[in-house]
Design a protein around this motif. Structure first.
Motif, short mmCIF file in Angstrom:
data_model
loop_
_atom_site.label_atom_id
_atom_site.label_comp_id
_atom_site.label_asym_id
_atom_site.label_seq_id
_atom_site.Cartn_x
_atom_site.Cartn_y
_atom_site.Cartn_z
N TYR A 18 0.84 -1.20 0.00
CA TYR A 18 0.00 0.00 0.00
C TYR A 18 0.87 1.26 0.00
O TYR A 18 0.58 2.23 -0.71
N LEU A 19 1.95 1.23 0.78
CA LEU A 19 2.89 2.36 0.77
C LEU A 19 3.46 2.57 -0.63
O LEU A 19 3.59 3.71 -1.10
N HIS A 21 2.08 1.74 -3.44
CA HIS A 21 1.01 2.22 -4.32
C HIS A 21 0.71 3.71 -4.10
O HIS A 21 0.48 4.45 -5.06
N THR A 22 0.74 4.15 -2.85
CA THR A 22 0.36 5.53 -2.54
C THR A 22 1.53 6.50 -2.56
O THR A 22 1.38 7.65 -2.97
N ASN A 23 2.71 6.04 -2.14
CA ASN A 23 3.84 6.96 -1.96
C ASN A 23 5.04 6.65 -2.84
O ASN A 23 6.05 7.34 -2.78
#
Length: 204
Positions: A18-19, A21-23
């Motif tokens: 998720y990190l 994907h987002t950052n």
């Protein structure tokens, strides 16, 4: 319960994904580096608990963080597209989707997609019960030998300092840097002491 890493290690790795994907990939790398940056031996032992009643063994830090690291390394070995195919097929396996999966079920799906045995990988990272180390230690030396006015041969020796406890087989990334360029190679290190030779167009 002893296979709980299939839930908790996967959940920990999902946070890292998720990190990413987002950052972005740098955030992913930082999170993985933090998990890998612990003192040698903190994650020692199998990430499969000793029994279904060994509660604190089943929920030890290695189950979460080493479990996530195992998936990170598996992704590095298989590549992104094959890794995602493994995860999708594992999730959608009708025998497992509403049942209780075991580590052997996950390995079988990995090998089915990968097309080759991954016993060597899971033996050293999932099943190994050594109580002193949780990853290989490496030392290396290198020497550049001129073979022409503008070309070199680079000899690299890699020593596994932890080989007496557990000898690992792992891909190792080697980057040869010069003032003009960087060239990266991936080799499989599997011996206590192993030598590799690479060409270099400029002085390293």
């Amino acid at each position: 319960w002893k296979h709980i890493w299939l839930s908790e290690g996967f959940a920990t790795y999902a946070e890292v994904l998720y990190l990413e994907h987002t950052n972005g990939h740098d955030a992913y790398k930082q999170s993985i580096d933090e998990k890998m940056g612990t003192d040698q031996g903190l994650y020692a032992g199998s990430i499969i608990a000793k029994s279904d009643t060994a509660f604190w063994d089943a929920f030890a830090p290695r189950v979460y963080n080493k479990g996530a690291i195992v998936l990170h390394m598996l992704r590095g070995i298989t590549g992104d597209s094959m890794f995602l195919a493994i995860m999708k097929n594992y999730l959608n396996n009708p025998k497992l989707r509403y049942g209780n999966a075991k580590t052997e079920d996950f390995i079988a799906e990995c090998e089915r997609v990968y097309g080759k045995s991954l016993t060597w990988f899971f033996d050293e990272w999932v099943y190994a019960r050594t109580e002193s180390i949780d990853r290989p230690g490496y030392e290396y030396t290198w020497k550049a030998i001129p073979v022409s006015p503008s070309a070199y041969r680079v000899n690299v020796d890699i020593k596994q300092t932890t080989a007496s406890t557990l000898l690992y087989r792992m891909p190792v990334t080697i980057t040869i840097t010069s003032q003009k360029s960087n060239t990266t190679y991936i080799v499989v290190d599997s011996l206590a002491v192993q030598s590799f030779t690479f060409p270099a167009a400029n002085k390293p």
